[in-house]
Design an enzyme around this catalytic site. Structure first.
Site, PDB file in Angstrom:
ATOM      1  N   ASP A 279       1.304  -2.374 -10.727  1.00  0.00           N
ATOM      2  CA  ASP A 279       1.530  -0.932 -10.870  1.00  0.00           C
ATOM      3  C   ASP A 279       2.891  -0.511 -10.313  1.00  0.00           C
ATOM      4  OD1 ASP A 279       0.569  -1.578  -8.332  1.00  0.00           O
ATOM      5  OD2 ASP A 279      -0.400   0.356  -8.039  1.00  0.00           O
TER       6      ASP A 279
ATOM      7  N   THR B  14       5.576  -2.392  -9.981  1.00  0.00           N
ATOM      8  CA  THR B  14       6.612  -2.957 -10.855  1.00  0.00           C
ATOM      9  C   THR B  14       6.790  -2.115 -12.118  1.00  0.00           C
ATOM     10  OG1 THR B  14       5.959  -5.136 -10.088  1.00  0.00           O
ATOM     11  CG2 THR B  14       7.293  -5.055 -12.084  1.00  0.00           C
TER      12      THR B  14
ATOM     13  N   ASP C 294      -5.678  -7.374  -8.880  1.00  0.00           N
ATOM     14  CA  ASP C 294      -6.561  -6.275  -8.471  1.00  0.00           C
ATOM     15  C   ASP C 294      -7.127  -5.533  -9.681  1.00  0.00           C
ATOM     16  OD1 ASP C 294      -5.938  -6.977  -5.934  1.00  0.00           O
ATOM     17  OD2 ASP C 294      -4.847  -5.152  -5.407  1.00  0.00           O
TER      18      ASP C 294
ATOM     19  N   GLU D 237     -10.952  -6.207   0.535  1.00  0.00           N
ATOM     20  CA  GLU D 237     -10.116  -5.933   1.710  1.00  0.00           C
ATOM     21  C   GLU D 237      -9.907  -4.443   1.992  1.00  0.00           C
ATOM     22  OE1 GLU D 237      -6.021  -7.196   1.168  1.00  0.00           O
ATOM     23  OE2 GLU D 237      -6.152  -6.772  -0.960  1.00  0.00           O
TER      24      GLU D 237
ATOM     25  N   TYR E 206      -5.629 -15.658  -0.334  1.00  0.00           N
ATOM     26  CA  TYR E 206      -4.481 -16.123  -1.114  1.00  0.00           C
ATOM     27  C   TYR E 206      -4.845 -17.257  -2.066  1.00  0.00           C
ATOM     28  CZ  TYR E 206      -1.759 -12.980   1.667  1.00  0.00           C
ATOM     29  OH  TYR E 206      -1.278 -11.831   2.231  1.00  0.00           O
TER      30      TYR E 206
HETATM   31  N1  LIG Z   1       7.615   4.048  -7.459  1.00  0.00           N
HETATM   32  C1  LIG Z   1       8.437   2.996  -7.601  1.00  0.00           C
HETATM   33  N2  LIG Z   1       9.670   3.148  -8.147  1.00  0.00           N
HETATM   34  C2  LIG Z   1      10.505   2.105  -8.309  1.00  0.00           C
HETATM   35  N3  LIG Z   1      10.198   0.846  -7.948  1.00  0.00           N
HETATM   36  C3  LIG Z   1       8.996   0.613  -7.402  1.00  0.00           C
HETATM   37  C4  LIG Z   1       8.060   1.678  -7.198  1.00  0.00           C
HETATM   38  N4  LIG Z   1       6.951   1.159  -6.624  1.00  0.00           N
HETATM   39  C5  LIG Z   1       7.191  -0.166  -6.479  1.00  0.00           C
HETATM   40  N5  LIG Z   1       8.414  -0.493  -6.947  1.00  0.00           N
HETATM   41  C6  LIG Z   1       9.022  -1.815  -6.943  1.00  0.00           C
HETATM   42  O1  LIG Z   1       8.210  -2.705  -7.723  1.00  0.00           O
HETATM   43  C7  LIG Z   1       8.146  -3.982  -7.126  1.00  0.00           C
HETATM   44  C8  LIG Z   1       6.723  -4.439  -6.985  1.00  0.00           C
HETATM   45  O2  LIG Z   1       5.922  -3.429  -6.378  1.00  0.00           O
HETATM   46  P1  LIG Z   1       4.642  -3.810  -5.484  1.00  0.00           P
HETATM   47  O3  LIG Z   1       5.070  -4.660  -4.350  1.00  0.00           O
HETATM   48  O4  LIG Z   1       3.940  -2.551  -5.171  1.00  0.00           O
HETATM   49  O5  LIG Z   1       3.786  -4.770  -6.398  1.00  0.00           O
HETATM   50  P2  LIG Z   1       3.032  -4.503  -7.755  1.00  0.00           P
HETATM   51  O6  LIG Z   1       3.973  -4.558  -8.883  1.00  0.00           O
HETATM   52  O7  LIG Z   1       2.236  -3.237  -7.644  1.00  0.00           O
HETATM   53  O8  LIG Z   1       2.105  -5.764  -7.820  1.00  0.00           O
HETATM   54  P3  LIG Z   1       0.764  -6.051  -6.986  1.00  0.00           P
HETATM   55  O9  LIG Z   1       0.393  -4.802  -6.238  1.00  0.00           O
HETATM   56  O10 LIG Z   1      -0.235  -6.415  -8.012  1.00  0.00           O
HETATM   57  O11 LIG Z   1       1.103  -7.181  -6.114  1.00  0.00           O
HETATM   58  C9  LIG Z   1       8.880  -3.885  -5.789  1.00  0.00           C
HETATM   59  O12 LIG Z   1      10.102  -4.550  -5.907  1.00  0.00           O
HETATM   60  C10 LIG Z   1       9.025  -2.408  -5.550  1.00  0.00           C
HETATM   61  O13 LIG Z   1      10.236  -2.079  -4.877  1.00  0.00           O
HETATM   62  O1  LIG Z   2       0.441 -10.406   1.194  1.00  0.00           O
HETATM   63  P1  LIG Z   2       0.994  -9.757   0.009  1.00  0.00           P
HETATM   64  O2  LIG Z   2       1.868 -10.604  -0.819  1.00  0.00           O
HETATM   65  O3  LIG Z   2       1.589  -8.421   0.302  1.00  0.00           O
HETATM   66  O4  LIG Z   2      -0.211  -9.480  -0.983  1.00  0.00           O
HETATM   67  C1  LIG Z   2      -1.405  -8.859  -0.650  1.00  0.00           C
HETATM   68  C2  LIG Z   2      -1.801  -7.876  -1.699  1.00  0.00           C
HETATM   69  O5  LIG Z   2      -1.531  -8.321  -2.996  1.00  0.00           O
HETATM   70  C3  LIG Z   2      -2.597  -7.998  -3.860  1.00  0.00           C
HETATM   71  O6  LIG Z   2      -3.212  -9.166  -4.254  1.00  0.00           O
HETATM   72  C4  LIG Z   2      -2.087  -7.315  -5.092  1.00  0.00           C
HETATM   73  O7  LIG Z   2      -1.278  -8.237  -5.763  1.00  0.00           O
HETATM   74  C5  LIG Z   2      -3.526  -7.123  -3.045  1.00  0.00           C
HETATM   75  O8  LIG Z   2      -4.866  -7.277  -3.378  1.00  0.00           O
HETATM   76  C6  LIG Z   2      -3.230  -7.567  -1.660  1.00  0.00           C
HETATM   77  O9  LIG Z   2      -3.467  -6.547  -0.724  1.00  0.00           O
HETATM   78 MG   LIG Z   3       0.315  -2.870  -6.794  1.00  0.00          MG
END
Ligand SMILES: Nc1ncnc2c1ncn2[C@@H]1O[C@H](COP(=O)(O)OP(=O)(O)OP(=O)(O)O)[C@@H](O)[C@H]1O
Ligand SMILES: O=P(O)(O)OC[C@H]1O[C@](O)(CO)[C@@H](O)[C@@H]1O
Ligand SMILES: [Mg+2]
Length: 487
Positions: free
Chosen positions: A191, A193, A221, A320, A378
């Site tokens: 989300d 990303t 998730d 979690e 993990y």
């Molecule tokens: N609102 C936002 N605007 C721009 N970039 C964002 C935003 N939220 C997150 N990002 C960027 O997206 C990338 C991934 O975000 P995040 O760590 O939340 O993981 P994710 O894509 O939600 O995957 P997951 O939660 O499944 O691990 C990061 O590099 C973060 O800086």
């Molecule tokens: O330790 P990290 O890499 O931040 O990842 C943990 C998080 O990543 C997720 O698996 C989402 O990708 C969450 O369920 C969990 O909280």
């Molecule tokens: Mg996420």
């Protein structure tokens, strides 16, 4: 470039009987007179025998498939797949792929299939990998990707490109895209990303660049809305089931044995719910969406005691993100840390609840129990994808490539009711997908485990009033009471 570029507004097309198409942007929306080329797939021996291989321009995929006779036709998305005309000469394509956020089974398969799809279907040979997530655009060298170099990466867990959280600097990223001459940017992530991808798209559009920005949704998730499910989810559930089996073996081997398994799921309890339904060994599943309490009538302790008396053992699965409010109250401190992406860091509910259960039975009930806590967190996301996820990843990757070659941009490619579709970023980013505890699936789980719902009548009324997203049955407008007349 002399182009007038307004901020992008959703492209909504309406038709008869309440039909709505939530369309995705196209390069030609902001760059006039773009040349088109015949799709090379028409000369590809693999496809020339396929009747109606090309997707009709008007093909769309419906968001809701359960309808009543007077339900409006509702929301649709553009159907994914190859188009007769493409907007890039294959030799001119310079693509890049980036993976961001946490790991997920299948990442390498998607990377492999984008590279092979571009190469084998369209003759595109210039594809590069961005190293280490968004920050890699401006801080690292790229990795050259060829069908040979990605040949067996799908057998490995993780991502060969590396990933990261944080580091999303839109200007620097788009500067890099422009400087390196990338014109197709494939962004694989959850989300956060996809939100990042949406701002990159906006900036690219503002600069008037002929660059496609396409997302591929990734998250174990399963918290991304609209799509049926995220790739890697099935594999993660399968691995989680193994941990549950171990917990069950441990629990059944001692007197009053309790096996406790903590699974991922920050805000959404899908992994816990599906692993519970898959395993059938679980007696209680606790998820973030469903509040619970420990003490008193109808509480968790009472239920544990009842199960132990009846069966002599018990298995509990906890996501979690479950019970974080209880934890904060009990520890007199709330979690206030954040990760680099701004996601809230959670306190360890598994350790906390294990201790609370042990204390309750040894100190209050003077009852001997034997609790084993398993934390496979993990392990469930670091594995390679299973067979069905591998097929899913292949279809996702091929669909996203077809869309980019056809000039669509600002979209996430995903499965909607079993059909590949292009979904505009704003629909993916408007909310998080969560388990709806007033929906049928959660009821199925409660019937399967026979656990208490921990809900009072007041809670149920409140949950219904909260206007959860519409269920499988009804479209939003219909759920709000709007109907259309039919003959
Ligand atoms: N609102 C936002 N605007 C721009 N970039 C964002 C935003 N939220 C997150 N990002 C960027 O997206 C990338 C991934 O975000 P995040 O760590 O939340 O993981 P994710 O894509 O939600 O995957 P997951 O939660 O499944 O691990 C990061 O590099 C973060 O800086
Ligand atoms: O330790 P990290 O890499 O931040 O990842 C943990 C998080 O990543 C997720 O698996 C989402 O990708 C969450 O369920 C969990 O909280
Ligand atoms: Mg996420």
């Amino acid at each position: 470039m002399g182009l007038e570029i307004n901020s992008w507004k959703p492209k909504i097309v309406t038709g008869e009987f309440g039909y709505t198409l939530e369309d995705v942007p196209h390069l030609s929306d902001y760059i006039p007179n773009l040349p088109t080329y015949p799709n090379p797939l028409q000369d590809n021996p693999a496809y020339s025998v396929v009747r109606q291989y090309f997707v009709d321009f008007d093909d769309t995929v419906t968001q809701k498939i359960v309808v009543h006779k007077d339900t409006p036709r509702g929301t649709h998305f553009r159907r994914a797949g190859p188009r007769q005309k493409i907007y890039f000469e294959p030799d001119d394509v310079h693509a890049c792929i980036v993976t961001c956020g946490g790991l997920c089974p299948g990442l390498n398969t998607v990377i492999r299939e984008i590279v092979c799809g571009l190469h084998h279907m369209y003759g595109v040979s210039r594809v590069e990998g961005i190293n280490g997530g968004y920050r890699g655009f401006y801080s690292r060298n790229t990795i050259s990707l060829t069908p040979k170099s990605v040949n067996d990466i799908h057998k490995r867990g993780g991502t060969v490109l590396g990933t990261s959280r944080g580091g999303h600097d839109t200007k620097k990223i788009v500067d890099c895209i422009q400087d390196r001459g990338f014109n197709q940017v494939y962004i694989i992530g959850g989300d956060g990303t996809q939100k990042g991808a949406a701002v990159i798209f906006e900036e690219i559009r503002r600069r008037g660049l002929k660059v496609v920005v396409a997302g591929i949704p990734k998250t174990i998730d399963n918290d991304i809305p609209v799509i049926d499910k995220s790739f890697g989810f099935d594999s993660a559930v399968e691995e989680a089931e193994r941990a549950i089996t171990a917990a069950h073996v441990e629990a059944t081997s001692t007197e009053n044995g309790i096996g406790l398994v903590k699974l991922m799921g920050r805000n959404s309890g899908f992994i816990a719910m599906h692993a519970t339904l898959a395993s059938r060994d679980v007696d209680c599943c606790l998820i973030p969406e469903s509040p619970f309490y420990l003490e008193g009538p109808g509480g968790l302790f009472e239920y544990i005691e009842k199960r132990l008396k009846e069966f002599g053992h018990m298995v509990i699965v906890i996501a979690e993100g479950a019970g974080q409010d209880l934890l904060s109250k009990s520890l007199l401190q709330s979690a206030n840390g954040q990760d680099a992406s701004g996601n809230k860091l959670l306190q360890d509910v598994g350790l906390w609840i294990s201790q609370r259960i042990k204390d309750h039975f040894s100190k209050k009930r003077k009852m001997e129990i034997c609790l084993k806590y398993i934390d496979p967190t993990y392990m469930i996301r670091a594995i390679p994808s299973n067979a069905s996820d591998n097929v899913y990843c292949t279809l996702l990757a091929q669909s996203v490539v077809h869309g980019a070659m056809a000039g669509y941009t600002g979209y996430t490619s995903g499965l909607v009711n079993g059909r590949q579709a292009y979904i505009p970023f704003h629909r993916i980013n408007e909310r998080q997908n969560k388990v709806v505890i007033t929906d049928r699936m959660w009821a199925r789980l409660l019937s399967s485990t026979n656990q208490p719902s921990f809900l009072t009548t007041k809670d149920v009324i409140q949950a219904n009033e909260k206007k959860e997203p519409p269920t499988q049955l009804l479209d939003e407008s219909f759920a709000n009471g709007e109907t259309i007349k039919t003959n």
